[in-house]
Design a protein around this motif. Structure first.
Motif, mmCIF file in Angstrom:
data_model
loop_
_atom_site.group_PDB
_atom_site.id
_atom_site.type_symbol
_atom_site.label_atom_id
_atom_site.label_comp_id
_atom_site.label_asym_id
_atom_site.label_seq_id
_atom_site.Cartn_x
_atom_site.Cartn_y
_atom_site.Cartn_z
ATOM 1 N N ALA A 59 0.765 -1.262 -0.084
ATOM 2 C CA ALA A 59 0.047 0.036 -0.080
ATOM 3 C C ALA A 59 0.783 1.135 0.020
ATOM 4 O O ALA A 59 2.020 1.316 0.504
ATOM 5 C CB ALA A 59 -0.774 0.059 1.163
ATOM 6 N N PRO A 60 0.328 2.243 -0.392
ATOM 7 C CA PRO A 60 1.174 3.737 -0.503
ATOM 8 C C PRO A 60 1.142 3.941 0.896
ATOM 9 O O PRO A 60 0.427 3.906 1.863
ATOM 10 C CB PRO A 60 -0.036 4.815 -1.313
ATOM 11 N N ASP A 61 2.343 4.747 1.199
ATOM 12 C CA ASP A 61 2.592 4.869 2.843
ATOM 13 C C ASP A 61 3.509 6.253 2.791
ATOM 14 O O ASP A 61 4.877 5.886 2.526
ATOM 15 C CB ASP A 61 3.391 3.785 3.389
ATOM 16 N N ILE A 118 -6.210 -1.104 12.508
ATOM 17 C CA ILE A 118 -6.231 -0.146 13.648
ATOM 18 C C ILE A 118 -5.096 0.938 12.664
ATOM 19 O O ILE A 118 -4.392 0.699 12.222
ATOM 20 C CB ILE A 118 -5.299 -0.608 14.774
ATOM 21 N N VAL A 119 -5.489 2.299 12.922
ATOM 22 C CA VAL A 119 -4.853 3.422 12.214
ATOM 23 C C VAL A 119 -4.206 4.299 13.416
ATOM 24 O O VAL A 119 -4.754 4.645 14.307
ATOM 25 C CB VAL A 119 -5.708 4.145 11.445
ATOM 26 N N ALA A 137 -4.210 2.944 5.135
ATOM 27 C CA ALA A 137 -4.815 1.884 5.629
ATOM 28 C C ALA A 137 -6.133 1.281 4.527
ATOM 29 O O ALA A 137 -5.983 0.072 4.570
ATOM 30 C CB ALA A 137 -5.420 2.006 6.958
ATOM 31 N N GLY A 138 -6.739 2.049 4.152
ATOM 32 C CA GLY A 138 -7.742 1.392 3.151
ATOM 33 C C GLY A 138 -7.167 1.053 1.983
ATOM 34 O O GLY A 138 -7.547 0.095 1.426
ATOM 35 N N CYS A 139 -5.958 1.350 1.386
ATOM 36 C CA CYS A 139 -5.190 0.806 0.076
ATOM 37 C C CYS A 139 -4.795 -0.501 0.781
ATOM 38 O O CYS A 139 -4.844 -1.416 0.023
ATOM 39 C CB CYS A 139 -4.132 1.811 -0.026
ATOM 40 N N ALA A 140 -4.164 -0.575 2.038
ATOM 41 C CA ALA A 140 -3.561 -2.017 2.570
ATOM 42 C C ALA A 140 -4.869 -2.997 2.471
ATOM 43 O O ALA A 140 -4.514 -3.949 2.278
ATOM 44 C CB ALA A 140 -3.059 -1.567 3.876
#
Length: 209
Positions: A59-61, A118-119, A137-140
């Motif tokens: 995921a983008p981070d 959890i974020v 988190a949504g992308c993950a």
């Protein structure tokens, strides 16, 4: 077992980009929410679960902060989660009927694989603000859902008021700056509804004049 991706053979390693894109498009369109009560055994084995979790890492981070984490809830811990669900309901509605409390507890035992997302929201003024952390988190999570679909499993995201309960925060050891955002369930689709009609891009895309 329902394996809805069985009809979509993987393109060979030498396939043209267009063939790969067609398979990816089919994968994305096949993904649908299967409610946890419709997810049964078997669930992912250890290797399949590892693939699902590895998908999250792509995921983008922004800033490589890893602002999210996942907590698996094994069978041995489901009873404790069930009590948290029941307590959260009674805290909101002390007059809740026994049947309602029983249904709240039962939700903890659905789906072979259950985990909490959890974020870490960060402190005020941090370079990476909360919306970007939630988006990461949504992308993950979407990567995990797609990998689960590619492996032939059904999956779902669920939320609810219990996510904000003090008992849930205590059970999962959430830090002050952390927020539980959803549960992720994975298993074999015992029953599914027809896929919903996807919106046309024209409904959600415009051009800046």
């Amino acid at each position: 077992m329902v394996r809805d991706m069985d009809a979509l053979p993987l393109p060979p390693a030498s396939a043209e980009p267009a063939a790969c894109a067609q398979w990816v498009s089919a994968l994305i369109q096949h993904r649908q929410t299967i409610l946890p009560k419709r997810l049964g055994e078997p669930g992912p084995d250890d290797r399949q679960l590892e693939l699902i979790l590895q998908a999250a890492a792509a995921a983008p981070d922004h800033g490589e902060l890893l602002p999210w984490r996942f907590v698996l809830i094994p069978a041995a811990a489901r009873a404790r989660l069930a009590e948290v669900f029941a307590a959260a309901l009674l805290e909101r509605d002390p007059a809740a009927a026994q049947e309602q409390v029983a249904r709240a507890r039962e939700k903890a035992f659905r789906a072979p694989v259950l985990m909490l997302a959890i974020v870490r929201m960060g402190a005020p003024g941090d370079d990476v603000p909360p919306p970007e952390r939630v988006l990461s988190a949504g992308c993950a999570i979407q990567n995990m859902l797609l990998m689960a679909t590619a492996l032939g499993f059904g999956s779902a995201l669920t939320s609810g008021k219990a996510l904000h309960a003090a008992g849930l925060r205590a059970l999962f050891g959430l830090a002050d700056e952390e927020q539980a955002v959803c549960f992720l369930s994975v298993g074999t689709a015992v029953r599914r509804k027809p896929g919903r009609q996807r919106p046309d891009p024209a409904q959600f895309v415009s051009t800046l004049p």
